[in-house]
Scaffold this motif. Structure first.
Motif, PDB file in Angstrom:
ATOM      1  N   GLY A   1       3.527   2.707  13.318  1.00 29.83           N
ATOM      2  CA  GLY A   1       2.633   3.763  13.770  1.00 29.83           C
ATOM      3  C   GLY A   1       1.885   4.432  12.637  1.00 29.83           C
ATOM      4  N   SER A   2       2.204   4.046  11.391  1.00 30.61           N
ATOM      5  CA  SER A   2       1.492   4.575  10.229  1.00 30.61           C
ATOM      6  C   SER A   2       0.118   3.927  10.130  1.00 30.61           C
ATOM      7  N   PHE A   3      -0.745   4.521   9.315  1.00 28.68           N
ATOM      8  CA  PHE A   3      -2.096   4.017   9.119  1.00 28.68           C
ATOM      9  C   PHE A   3      -2.373   3.767   7.639  1.00 28.68           C
ATOM     10  N   VAL A   4      -3.273   2.825   7.372  1.00 31.98           N
ATOM     11  CA  VAL A   4      -3.789   2.586   6.029  1.00 31.98           C
ATOM     12  C   VAL A   4      -5.290   2.806   6.065  1.00 31.98           C
ATOM     13  N   ILE A   5      -5.782   3.664   5.175  1.00 31.36           N
ATOM     14  CA  ILE A   5      -7.208   3.955   5.024  1.00 31.36           C
ATOM     15  C   ILE A   5      -7.645   3.334   3.703  1.00 31.36           C
ATOM     16  N   LEU A   6      -8.652   2.435   3.746  1.00 29.88           N
ATOM     17  CA  LEU A   6      -8.951   1.623   2.575  1.00 29.88           C
ATOM     18  C   LEU A   6     -10.450   1.438   2.409  1.00 29.88           C
ATOM     19  N   SER A   7     -10.925   1.517   1.163  1.00 28.33           N
ATOM     20  CA  SER A   7     -12.305   1.137   0.850  1.00 28.33           C
ATOM     21  C   SER A   7     -12.332   0.445  -0.504  1.00 28.33           C
ATOM     22  N   GLN A   8     -13.325  -0.406  -0.713  1.00 27.12           N
ATOM     23  CA  GLN A   8     -13.359  -1.265  -1.903  1.00 27.12           C
ATOM     24  C   GLN A   8     -14.772  -1.800  -2.128  1.00 27.12           C
ATOM     25  N   VAL A   9     -15.218  -1.841  -3.383  1.00 24.59           N
ATOM     26  CA  VAL A   9     -16.526  -2.410  -3.726  1.00 24.59           C
ATOM     27  C   VAL A   9     -16.527  -3.917  -3.467  1.00 24.59           C
ATOM     28  N   THR A  10     -17.658  -4.415  -2.951  1.00 25.78           N
ATOM     29  CA  THR A  10     -17.788  -5.843  -2.655  1.00 25.78           C
ATOM     30  C   THR A  10     -19.031  -6.415  -3.315  1.00 25.78           C
ATOM     31  N   PRO A  11     -18.988  -7.700  -3.713  1.00 26.29           N
ATOM     32  CA  PRO A  11     -20.182  -8.362  -4.217  1.00 26.29           C
ATOM     33  C   PRO A  11     -21.021  -8.975  -3.089  1.00 26.29           C
ATOM     34  N   ASP A  12     -20.513  -8.951  -1.865  1.00 26.66           N
ATOM     35  CA  ASP A  12     -21.152  -9.683  -0.769  1.00 26.66           C
ATOM     36  C   ASP A  12     -22.588  -9.244  -0.500  1.00 26.66           C
ATOM     37  N   LEU A  13     -22.843  -7.947  -0.605  1.00 27.88           N
ATOM     38  CA  LEU A  13     -24.115  -7.401  -0.151  1.00 27.88           C
ATOM     39  C   LEU A  13     -25.162  -7.316  -1.262  1.00 27.88           C
ATOM     40  N   SER A  14     -24.711  -7.421  -2.508  1.00 28.17           N
ATOM     41  CA  SER A  14     -25.635  -7.319  -3.638  1.00 28.17           C
ATOM     42  C   SER A  14     -25.012  -8.007  -4.855  1.00 28.17           C
ATOM     43  N   PRO A  15     -24.868  -9.333  -4.800  1.00 31.54           N
ATOM     44  CA  PRO A  15     -24.080 -10.045  -5.813  1.00 31.54           C
ATOM     45  C   PRO A  15     -24.579  -9.881  -7.246  1.00 31.54           C
ATOM     46  N   GLU A  16     -25.883  -9.973  -7.469  1.00 29.52           N
ATOM     47  CA  GLU A  16     -26.387  -9.875  -8.839  1.00 29.52           C
ATOM     48  C   GLU A  16     -26.160  -8.475  -9.409  1.00 29.52           C
ATOM     49  N   THR A  17     -26.416  -7.464  -8.612  1.00 33.53           N
ATOM     50  CA  THR A  17     -26.231  -6.090  -9.077  1.00 33.53           C
ATOM     51  C   THR A  17     -24.765  -5.793  -9.355  1.00 33.53           C
ATOM     52  N   ILE A  18     -23.889  -6.204  -8.452  1.00 28.38           N
ATOM     53  CA  ILE A  18     -22.467  -5.927  -8.644  1.00 28.38           C
ATOM     54  C   ILE A  18     -21.919  -6.713  -9.837  1.00 28.38           C
TER      55      ILE A  18
END
Length: 271
Positions: A187-204
């Motif tokens: 019943g617990s929750f995990v809240i997660l965010s993370q940078v991705t290269p998917d949407l802007s590969p050259e910039t990232i």
């Protein structure tokens, strides 16, 4: 206030710290020239940097409200960062005045701000653990002085995992997260965010190079790699999406109109 058994308090101003770089993007003042220098370089290479930081913060607010409204009264926020109001405990305690919140971070500046960080409602409780995510035994042991791990807890890891590698003989971020989730009650929750290269590969790729050149590890992850963090958990709608698309508010609609936000976000429940 709680601390690790040997909590370091010296602030290293010779190299940037992710929390202080993030603070600069959010318009904060708790950073040093070395942090500002890196923050400016990244913002010059990635026009979405400031937008992403602010979008990430709004995601944390929305996700906290959602799990609090789902009946969660306990929160463990690791990688807290420098306090920027409203903080997680203020959002949670607005909905559940008796909510208990434990913050954990390894940055001495956050330790310095802990007293201000701990101000919450009279009914609720907030505390701070000065320890590193890579030391789950210490964090869980000290957090258990304030949270009941036999009852559901919301584990918040917002913009943290991209600073950790996944090598078994390194940080082993997947193994670490699995250990934390194992300690949580159903019943617990995990809240997660993370940078991705998917949407802007050259910039990232440029951003990754700037972070690593400064001595800061940086590990953007694809959608599949991000989703792996949530194996065995039940994703809340809308699943794994860019942060601005996770139950967006007006600020997110405006941010999306300005351009991409290369940041995945998700909330999941432990069955």
């Amino acid at each position: 206030m709680t601390g690790s058994d040997a909590a370091p308090t010296r602030i290293d101003t010779s190299r940037p710290h992710p929390a202080r770089v993030y603070d600069w993007w959010l318009g904060g003042k708790d950073n040093y020239p070395v942090d500002e220098e890196l923050a400016r370089k990244i913002a010059a290479a990635d026009e979405a940097a400031v937008r992403s930081a602010r979008s990430n913060r709004r995601f944390m607010h929305r996700a906290t409200r959602v799990v609090a409204q789902a009946g969660i009264h306990q929160f463990l926020d690791i990688g807290t960062g420098i306090p920027t109001e409203p903080n997680l405990h203020q959002v949670a305690q607005e909905i559940v005045p008796a909510a208990k919140v434990v913050y954990a971070d390894n940055d001495p500046i956050v330790l310095r701000h802990a007293e201000a960080l701990l101000r919450g409602t009279a009914e609720g409780a907030t505390d701070y653990v000065h320890a590193d995510f890579r030391d789950p035994d210490t964090i869980l042991r000290l957090a258990a002085e304030h949270l009941d791990f036999d009852r559901p807890v919301a584990l918040s890891l917002v913009a943290l995992t991209h600073y950790l590698d996944d090598a078994p003989d390194g940080d082993d971020v997947y193994g670490l997260l699995e250990g934390y989730v194992t300690a949580l009650a159903p019943g617990s929750f995990v809240i997660l965010s993370q940078v991705t290269p998917d949407l802007s590969p050259e910039t990232i790729a440029k951003v990754t190079g700037l972070f690593r050149a400064s001595g800061t590890p940086f590990h953007p992850r694809t959608r599949a790699e991000f989703t792996r963090f949530l194996d065995g958990l039940e994703l809340l709608a809308p699943g794994v999406v860019p942060a601005v698309d996770w139950r967006p508010g007006p600020g997110d609609v405006a941010a999306k109109a300005e351009g991409i936000v290369p940041l995945y976000a998700a909330v999941a429940r432990k069955p």
